[in-house]
Design a protein around this motif. Structure first.
Motif, PDB file in Angstrom:
ATOM      1  N   ASP A   1      -5.673  -1.128  -1.840  1.00 19.70           N
ATOM      2  CA  ASP A   1      -6.112   0.065  -1.110  1.00 19.70           C
ATOM      3  C   ASP A   1      -6.371  -0.231   0.359  1.00 19.70           C
ATOM      4  OD1 ASP A   1      -6.017   1.706  -3.373  1.00 19.70           O
ATOM      5  OD2 ASP A   1      -8.029   1.087  -3.980  1.00 19.70           O
ATOM      6  N   GLU A   2      -6.626  -1.502   0.673  1.00 19.39           N
ATOM      7  CA  GLU A   2      -6.877  -1.892   2.055  1.00 19.39           C
ATOM      8  C   GLU A   2      -6.446  -3.339   2.240  1.00 19.39           C
ATOM      9  OE1 GLU A   2     -11.507  -3.354   1.942  1.00 19.39           O
ATOM     10  OE2 GLU A   2     -11.116  -1.202   2.157  1.00 19.39           O
ATOM     11  N   TYR A   3      -6.251  -3.698   3.501  1.00 15.05           N
ATOM     12  CA  TYR A   3      -5.750  -5.039   3.781  1.00 15.05           C
ATOM     13  C   TYR A   3      -6.175  -5.423   5.187  1.00 15.05           C
ATOM     14  CZ  TYR A   3      -2.465  -8.990   3.860  1.00 15.05           C
ATOM     15  OH  TYR A   3      -1.907 -10.235   3.919  1.00 15.05           O
ATOM     16  N   VAL A   4      -6.528  -6.695   5.379  1.00 14.19           N
ATOM     17  CA  VAL A   4      -6.885  -7.177   6.716  1.00 14.19           C
ATOM     18  C   VAL A   4      -5.603  -7.620   7.416  1.00 14.19           C
ATOM     19  CG1 VAL A   4      -8.180  -8.874   8.041  1.00 14.19           C
ATOM     20  CG2 VAL A   4      -9.171  -7.891   5.966  1.00 14.19           C
ATOM     21  N   TYR A   5      -5.259  -6.919   8.479  1.00 16.67           N
ATOM     22  CA  TYR A   5      -4.040  -7.209   9.230  1.00 16.67           C
ATOM     23  C   TYR A   5      -4.372  -7.367  10.708  1.00 16.67           C
ATOM     24  CZ  TYR A   5       0.688  -6.704  11.117  1.00 16.67           C
ATOM     25  OH  TYR A   5       1.860  -6.907  11.786  1.00 16.67           O
ATOM     26  N   LEU A   6      -3.962  -8.487  11.298  1.00 17.07           N
ATOM     27  CA  LEU A   6      -4.261  -8.793  12.699  1.00 17.07           C
ATOM     28  C   LEU A   6      -5.760  -8.687  12.978  1.00 17.07           C
ATOM     29  CD1 LEU A   6      -1.304  -7.017  14.556  1.00 17.07           C
ATOM     30  CD2 LEU A   6      -1.510  -9.428  13.877  1.00 17.07           C
TER      31      LEU A   6
ATOM     32  N   MET B   1       0.855  -1.181   0.000  1.00 12.71           N
ATOM     33  CA  MET B   1       0.000   0.000   0.000  1.00 12.71           C
ATOM     34  C   MET B   1       0.894   1.234   0.000  1.00 12.71           C
ATOM     35  SD  MET B   1      -3.285  -0.758   2.479  1.00 12.71           S
ATOM     36  CE  MET B   1      -2.342  -1.041   3.974  1.00 12.71           C
ATOM     37  N   PHE B   2       0.495   2.249  -0.741  1.00 10.76           N
ATOM     38  CA  PHE B   2       1.249   3.500  -0.814  1.00 10.76           C
ATOM     39  C   PHE B   2       0.409   4.623  -0.210  1.00 10.76           C
ATOM     40  CE2 PHE B   2       2.820   0.995  -4.412  1.00 10.76           C
ATOM     41  CZ  PHE B   2       4.198   1.076  -4.227  1.00 10.76           C
ATOM     42  N   ASN B   3       1.027   5.475   0.603  1.00 10.90           N
ATOM     43  CA  ASN B   3       0.305   6.650   1.085  1.00 10.90           C
ATOM     44  C   ASN B   3       0.556   7.825   0.136  1.00 10.90           C
ATOM     45  OD1 ASN B   3       2.808   7.791   1.723  1.00 10.90           O
ATOM     46  ND2 ASN B   3       2.687   7.193   3.871  1.00 10.90           N
ATOM     47  N   VAL B   4      -0.013   8.971   0.445  1.00 14.66           N
ATOM     48  CA  VAL B   4       0.036  10.113  -0.470  1.00 14.66           C
ATOM     49  C   VAL B   4       1.436  10.718  -0.566  1.00 14.66           C
ATOM     50  CG1 VAL B   4      -2.382  10.703  -0.089  1.00 14.66           C
ATOM     51  CG2 VAL B   4      -0.625  11.691   1.402  1.00 14.66           C
TER      52      VAL B   4
ATOM     53  N   GLN C   1      -8.078  -6.853  11.503  1.00 16.81           N
ATOM     54  CA  GLN C   1      -8.773  -5.598  11.246  1.00 16.81           C
ATOM     55  C   GLN C   1      -8.372  -5.024   9.891  1.00 16.81           C
ATOM     56  OE1 GLN C   1      -9.756  -2.746  14.298  1.00 16.81           O
ATOM     57  NE2 GLN C   1      -8.390  -3.781  15.723  1.00 16.81           N
ATOM     58  N   ILE C   2      -9.311  -4.271   9.288  1.00 21.12           N
ATOM     59  CA  ILE C   2      -9.035  -3.627   8.012  1.00 21.12           C
ATOM     60  C   ILE C   2      -8.103  -2.438   8.233  1.00 21.12           C
ATOM     61  CG2 ILE C   2     -10.045  -2.244   6.148  1.00 21.12           C
ATOM     62  CD1 ILE C   2     -12.493  -3.971   6.255  1.00 21.12           C
ATOM     63  N   VAL C   3      -7.068  -2.357   7.413  1.00 19.29           N
ATOM     64  CA  VAL C   3      -6.134  -1.237   7.446  1.00 19.29           C
ATOM     65  C   VAL C   3      -6.224  -0.514   6.112  1.00 19.29           C
ATOM     66  CG1 VAL C   3      -3.733  -0.523   7.637  1.00 19.29           C
ATOM     67  CG2 VAL C   3      -4.584  -2.403   9.038  1.00 19.29           C
ATOM     68  N   ARG C   4      -6.456   0.796   6.165  1.00 22.40           N
ATOM     69  CA  ARG C   4      -6.476   1.630   4.965  1.00 22.40           C
ATOM     70  C   ARG C   4      -5.627   2.852   5.257  1.00 22.40           C
ATOM     71  NH1 ARG C   4     -12.449   3.150   3.821  1.00 22.40           N
ATOM     72  NH2 ARG C   4     -11.859   3.279   1.634  1.00 22.40           N
ATOM     73  N   LEU C   5      -4.887   3.332   4.269  1.00 19.53           N
ATOM     74  CA  LEU C   5      -4.027   4.491   4.453  1.00 19.53           C
ATOM     75  C   LEU C   5      -4.756   5.757   4.027  1.00 19.53           C
ATOM     76  CD1 LEU C   5      -0.595   3.136   3.155  1.00 19.53           C
ATOM     77  CD2 LEU C   5      -1.410   3.292   5.506  1.00 19.53           C
ATOM     78  N   GLY C   6      -4.755   6.746   4.914  1.00 15.68           N
ATOM     79  CA  GLY C   6      -5.340   8.038   4.582  1.00 15.68           C
ATOM     80  C   GLY C   6      -6.843   8.092   4.643  1.00 15.68           C
ATOM     81  N   LYS C   7      -7.494   7.009   5.055  1.00 11.41           N
ATOM     82  CA  LYS C   7      -8.943   6.979   5.126  1.00 11.41           C
ATOM     83  C   LYS C   7      -9.366   6.331   6.435  1.00 11.41           C
ATOM     84  CE  LYS C   7      -9.418   6.378   0.101  1.00 11.41           C
ATOM     85  NZ  LYS C   7      -9.954   5.507  -0.980  1.00 11.41           N
TER      86      LYS C   7
END
Length: 239
Positions: A45-50, A24-27, A52-58
């Motif tokens: 754009d998002e990924y389930v990690y541990l 994933m890339f941030n801005v 929970q959903i992880v999204r950058l910048g949102k």
């Protein structure tokens, strides 16, 4: 770094799972292909990690709340034969509180609470309670009457209590772990986004314990006392 990790893993007989390794890339970073060995990693754009959903910048929380509800219904469905059986209601309540509710509230200590998110969770729980009793909305039973029969733990009560306890635990830590560092993180620009900023994790804590809530949390007795009012507020929200 990823290629170094891949090489070091292979030397001791381990292999990276490229299907589970995402990018994933941030801005602040220009997107570019990332190749490990001969495999180009997928950009997401998002990924389930541990769990929970992880999204950058949102904001992740609305998506995560909906995902938790879906997982809760999946757990409920696997136990539907118990909920629809003739066993005593007390046993059904115990099964729900121990097997379904924890699925719906996993990781809720990290959520930013809003009235809308809390209402969404309560609506889902009430639907499960009606399914436990074999009634529908057409029966026009009051929520209080349904709860008096199911006696399940209110989901708002559970997640608000978990968050309050976790906040006190983080505030009292002195081992310099990431939990405290992330809590005190500031945007690199020093400013929040233009317009109405998203609800911060600590906003509802500040309303009940003040801006110096981390200092207040050092007094366990006072923190416990304030926590009762905090939990009660979220439990009554939207009823």
């Amino acid at each position: 770094m990823l290629n170094d990790l891949n090489s070091a893993s292979q030397r001791i007989g381990l292999k990276m799972n490229m299907n589970k390794t995402k990018i994933m890339f941030n801005v602040h970073v220009t997107p570019m292909p990332v190749v490990v060995g001969s495999t180009m990693l997928e950009v997401v754009d998002e990924y389930v990690y541990l769990g929970q959903i992880v999204r950058l910048g949102k904001s992740n929380f609305d998506r995560e709340v909906n995902r938790r509800i879906q997982l809760g219904w999946a757990a409920f469905g696997k136990l539907r034969h118990i909920f629809s059986s003739g066993i005593p209601q007390s046993l059904k309540t115990k099964v729900y509180n121990q097997c379904v509710l924890p699925v719906m509230t996993y990781g809720s200590e990290t959520w930013s609470f809003t009235a809308g998110r809390m209402r969404t969770l309560k609506v889902a729980q009430r639907a499960m309670e009606r399914a436990m009793l074999g009634v529908s909305l057409r029966d026009r039973l009051r929520n209080e009457d349904i709860r008096s029969k199911t006696r399940v733990t209110d989901i708002a009560q559970r997640i608000s209590k978990l968050k309050w306890q976790w906040a006190g635990h983080i505030a009292r830590r002195t081992d310099n772990r990431w939990g405290r560092k992330v809590l005190e993180w500031q945007p690199r620009t020093g400013r929040r986004s233009v317009g109405r900023p998203p609800t911060r994790w600590s906003d509802d804590l500040v309303r009940y314990a003040g801006s110096r809530w981390m200092q207040v949390a050092q007094d366990r007795a006072l923190w416990h006392y304030l926590g009762e009012a905090y939990v009660q507020q979220w439990t009554c929200e939207g009823l």
